[in-house]
Each structure stands twice: as structure tokens, then as C-alpha cells.
Design an enzyme around this catalytic site. Structure first.
Site, PDB file in Angstrom:
ATOM      1  N   LYS A  38     -37.923   1.578  69.991  1.00  0.00           N
ATOM      2  CA  LYS A  38     -36.899   1.686  71.044  1.00  0.00           C
ATOM      3  C   LYS A  38     -37.490   2.464  72.200  1.00  0.00           C
ATOM      4  CE  LYS A  38     -32.493   0.554  71.379  1.00  0.00           C
ATOM      5  NZ  LYS A  38     -31.877  -0.525  70.595  1.00  0.00           N
TER       6      LYS A  38
HETATM    7  N1  GLU Z   1     -31.251  -3.839  72.126  1.00  0.00           N
HETATM    8  C1  GLU Z   1     -30.876  -4.793  71.128  1.00  0.00           C
HETATM    9  C2  GLU Z   1     -30.597  -4.116  69.797  1.00  0.00           C
HETATM   10  O1  GLU Z   1     -30.318  -2.952  69.743  1.00  0.00           O
HETATM   11  C3  GLU Z   1     -31.856  -5.948  71.034  1.00  0.00           C
HETATM   12  C4  GLU Z   1     -33.234  -5.600  70.608  1.00  0.00           C
HETATM   13  C5  GLU Z   1     -34.215  -6.751  70.683  1.00  0.00           C
HETATM   14  O2  GLU Z   1     -33.785  -7.871  70.908  1.00  0.00           O
HETATM   15  O3  GLU Z   1     -35.392  -6.491  70.505  1.00  0.00           O
HETATM   16  O4  GLU Z   1     -30.583  -4.748  68.781  1.00  0.00           O
END
Ligand code: GLU
Length: 435
Positions: free
Chosen positions: A125
Site C-alpha cells: 500500500k
Molecule cells: N485500493 C483497492 C483495495 O484496497 C484496490 C487495490 C488494487 O487493485 O491493487 O483493495
């Protein structure tokens, strides 16, 4: 046996200090669930220590020239939690509340989430402490490019693949892709997902998280022997996840009685006219001022008389204070981490069927995986194929999580953690300890 080779005991895994910290620290909050699941799985202490620790934490200064000529220095993070199952995957958020502990927790969640739906990805993240609402588009572009450059060593289709998250979108992903590609001297579409369709994005990606919420809610209703018709739904958060989930649930025959955003909520026990609500938001940017319903607060929305509650905004909104007053029979966690560990116990005692975040909102990363596959193959699928494949993965994963929970007599969240930790641990065992 020495203490280091002994099986982890409840004491070793959850020191009192951590349980206290859990209330304030999102990483410890996530870890309290991890510990519970690891304990039940009988996870070896060596693996426990490895899985409890992020692989890499990057902190970068991002100097950005504001439109007035002044340079502001923003702080950005990228945490790679675990890459045993494949490239790190996870979004980038732009928000004033970003902290390293929050990004660590979110990166760990991505690891478990990808494993719950069995994608060949690890978890990561990113976040930048900033207030995008007070920045111009060009300032946001400069920040995105500077942040991307700051973390460029980690990025790549085989190593770390970002996506949108809170306050970031397709346009931001386009800038990440362009910046990375300019440095590499050739176009690399698969370095990010959630891009515009015109430049290698996938059809259905934008709607995927909300669509996934709809699929698992539909499955939960079936499991509880309820029909979608007449099911009353309250949705907190009217962004990409909440608004799409509401629309698709309404299409299934459910009645959306309340929605909310930062400006507050609106409630109509007879059901909201979503097309009208969306038109209002398009014209006014916020729900506030919508005339066809009663105004309520975000807090009131959580305890409304309804059948399904969809927290699709931010972390820690369902707490030990409001959990006793929740009336919904099903909670579908569209957001990451909306329920505190303390609140979980209360929801459990009340017999509320919780579809945990790492399952409920996994539709987004699932279609991100489809996007990455399409980019790498250079061959693009039609929307129906994307949606059908998403449905299959969400329904299978729902069945696997609930079967795990039933088998071990735990709630769905711990069932989901057990399923995913087991999958990540299995790969570590096969790969061996390079320690
Ligand atoms: N931000 C989204 C999540 O928390 C998508 C993450 C992604 O597609 O890599 O799942």
C-alpha cells in the site's frame, strides 16, 4: 524447547500492551485478528515472525512546486508487506490522515485480501500525507510524478503494482504509468491497474469493488434464506465503492434506504431514487441539500433500522460504542478496516453476519489482476467476460470463507484470515526459509 522455538501461545502473540495499542494503532488492530487466526492455525513461530513484519517500508520526501511558486514538501510512504505469492499489489491513497502505521496495516490487508481470493499477488500500500481537495490538478499531477519517482525502485509489473485508493483515481494512475514509463524509456502499461481503458485499463475495473460487494451480499442473503426483494440497505460512503454497490444492489431488487458521504447522510425508509441522488451529487458534488429524503448524520446511518449495512468509507467507524445499537442483519465491509476488534465481538454476540473487508471489497483487486493479465498478454476482454470471471471468484471465495468459518466455529473475519494466512504460509513453506 526454548521460547523462540515454542509454538506461539496467546500470551506470546498478544501482549497486553498490543491489545491496548490496537485501539489506537491500525497496524495492531489488524494484527489482533492476525494473531487470533495464526493461533488457531497453529502457525509455526518462525513463520509467525516473518508474516508479522512488512518486507519493506519506504518513506520519501516529495517536494512539489505549488501553483504560487512555493515549494511544499509532502511525505509519502510505500509499504511492501509480503511478496511470497507474487508481485506486491495495492493502492495509493492521498489523505491528511495517512500514517506509516496505517499504510502498514493496509499493506498487510492487501496481502490477506489477495490470498482470500487466491490471486498470485502479494500485498502493498502507498500513501501521501496531503489534502488533495485543496490542491489544483496540476499540483496533484506534480505530486504524483514526484512520489512515483521517489518509489520507482520498488515499482514494476513483476515487483510492485499500485492501483487507486482513497482520493486517487484513473487519472492519477495514468500519471504513475507515464512517469514510470518515461524513466524506463518505454511504455509499461502493467505497472499500475485502475488506469483509463484507453491506455490499457480493464473494462469493469471502476465498478469492480462495488460489484463484488453486491455479489457477496447476494450470497449472504441466500445463505440466510432471505430474498433480495424488500431487503433494506444503508450505505456509508458514496464514492466509487458505495455508489456502485448501492446501484447494483438496487438492480438486484434491494431497497436502498440511506446513503451518506463526508457532508452527511440522507434517509428515506421507502427507498431512495438513486438516479435522482446521483444527479444531485453530480450537480452539487455532495449529498447535502438533497431534498427527497430526511437528512441524517453518518453516525445515525450506522444504527438505522435496515437489513444490510455497507460501511464503504474509512476505517474504524463501527466501534464498541455504536456496535450494540446496530440493527442490520448483514454487514458488508466495502471499506478497509471499518470495524474495530472490540466491535467485532459485539457484532458476533448479536449474531450479525459480517462479510469481512478482505473478502467483501476484494472485487477491486480481482479486476486489477484481470487488468494486469490483459496488459501482459496484450489481449483485452469484453466487459461481460470480466464481470463473469469476477462473479465466479467472489462467489467461490465467499463459499470458501464461510466453509472455513463453519469448520473452525469462528466468525467470518477470522475464517477469512485463516484461509488467507494458510495460503501465504503454504507458499513460504514450499519456497523454504532463506533465513
Ligand atoms: N485500493 C483497492 C483495495 O484496497 C484496490 C487495490 C488494487 O487493485 O491493487 O483493495
Amino acid at each position: 524447547m526454548t521460547s523462540t522455538s515454542a509454538r506461539p501461545s496467546q500470551n506470546v502473540m498478544r501482549p497486553e500492551k498490543d491489545r491496548f495499542l490496537a485501539r489506537e494503532n491500525p497496524f495492531e488492530e489488524m494484527m489482533s485478528r492476525f494473531d487470533d487466526a495464526a493461533q488457531r492455525l497453529g502457525l509455526e513461530p518462525n513463520l509467525y515472525r516473518i508474516l508479522r513484519t512488512p518486507e519493506k517500508q519506504i518513506i520519501v520526501a516529495c517536494p512539489v512546486m505549488r501553483d504560487n511558486g512555493e515549494v511544499e514538501v509532502y511525505t509519502g510512504y510505500r509499504v511492501i508487506y509480503n511478496t511470497s505469492r507474487g508481485p506486491a499489489k495495492g493502492g495509493i491513497r492521498f489523505d491528511m490522515n495517512v500514517t506509516l502505521d496505517e499504510v502498514k496495516a493496509l499493506a498487510a490487508w492487501m496481502t490477506w485480501k489477495c490470498a482470500v481470493v487466491n490471486l498470485p499477488f502479494g500485498g502493498a500500500k502507498g500513501g501521501v500525507i496531503c489534502d488533495p481537495a485543496s490542491m489544483s490538478n496540476t499540483e496533484i499531477e506534480r505530486l504524483t510524478r514526484r512520489y512515483t519517482t521517489g518509489i520507482i525502485e520498488t515499482l514494476g509489473p513483476d515487483s510492485d503494482v499500485p492501483a487507486p485508493d482513497v482520493n486517487t483515481n484513473e487519472r492519477v494512475m495514468a500519471w504513475v504509468m507515464d512517469t514510470y514509463s518515461m524513466h524506463k524509456r518505454h511504455t509499461v502499461t502493467a505497472v499500475v491497474t485502475g488506469k483509463p481503458v484507453a491506455m490499457g485499463g480493464s473494462l469493469g475495473r471502476r465498478e469492480a469493488t462495488g460489484r463484488g460487494c453486491m455479489f457477496v451480499t447476494r450470497e449472504a442473503l441466500k445463505k440466510l434464506g432471505r430474498s433480495a426483494q424488500g431487503t433494506r440497505v444503508a450505505v456509508q460512503g458514496f464514492g466509487n465503492v458505495g455508489s456502485i454497490a448501492a446501484e447494483l444492489m438496487a438492480k438486484q431488487g434491494m431497497t436502498i434506504v440511506a446513503v451518506s458521504d463526508k457532508s452527511g447522510g440522507i434517509y428515506n425508509p421507502k427507498g431512495l431514487d438513486l438516479a435522482e441522488v446521483l444527479a444531485h451529487v453530480k450537480a452539487n458534488k455532495v449529498l447535502q441539500g438533497y431534498k427527497g429524503a430526511e437528512a441524517i448524520t453518518n453516525e445515525e446511518l450506522l444504527t438505522l433500522d435496515c437489513d444490510v449495512l455497507v460501511p464503504a468509507a474509512l476505517e474504524n467507524v463501527i466501534t464498541e460504542e455504536n456496535a450494540p445499537h446496530i440493527k442490520a442483519r448483514i454487514i458488508c465491509e466495502g471499506a478497509n478496516g471499518p470495524t474495530t476488534a472490540e466491535a467485532d465481538k459485539i457484532l458476533n454476540d448479536k449474531g450479525i453476519f459480517v462479510i469481512p473487508d478482505i473478502l467483501a471489497n476484494a472485487g477491486g483487486v480481482t479486476v486489477s489482476y484481470f487488468e494486469w493479465v490483459q496488459d501482459r498478454g496484450g489481449y483485452f476482454w469484453d466487459e461481460e467476460t470480466v464481470n463473469q470471471r469476477l462473479e465466479r471468484i467472489m462467489v467461490n471465495s465467499f463459499d470458501e470463507v464461510t466453509a472455513m468459518a463453519e469448520k473452525h466455529k469462528v466468525d467470518n473475519r477470522i475464517g477469512a484470515y485463516m484461509l488467507s494466512i494458510d495460503r501465504v504460509a503454504a507458499v513460504h513453506r514450499l519456497r523454504g526459509m532463506y533465513a
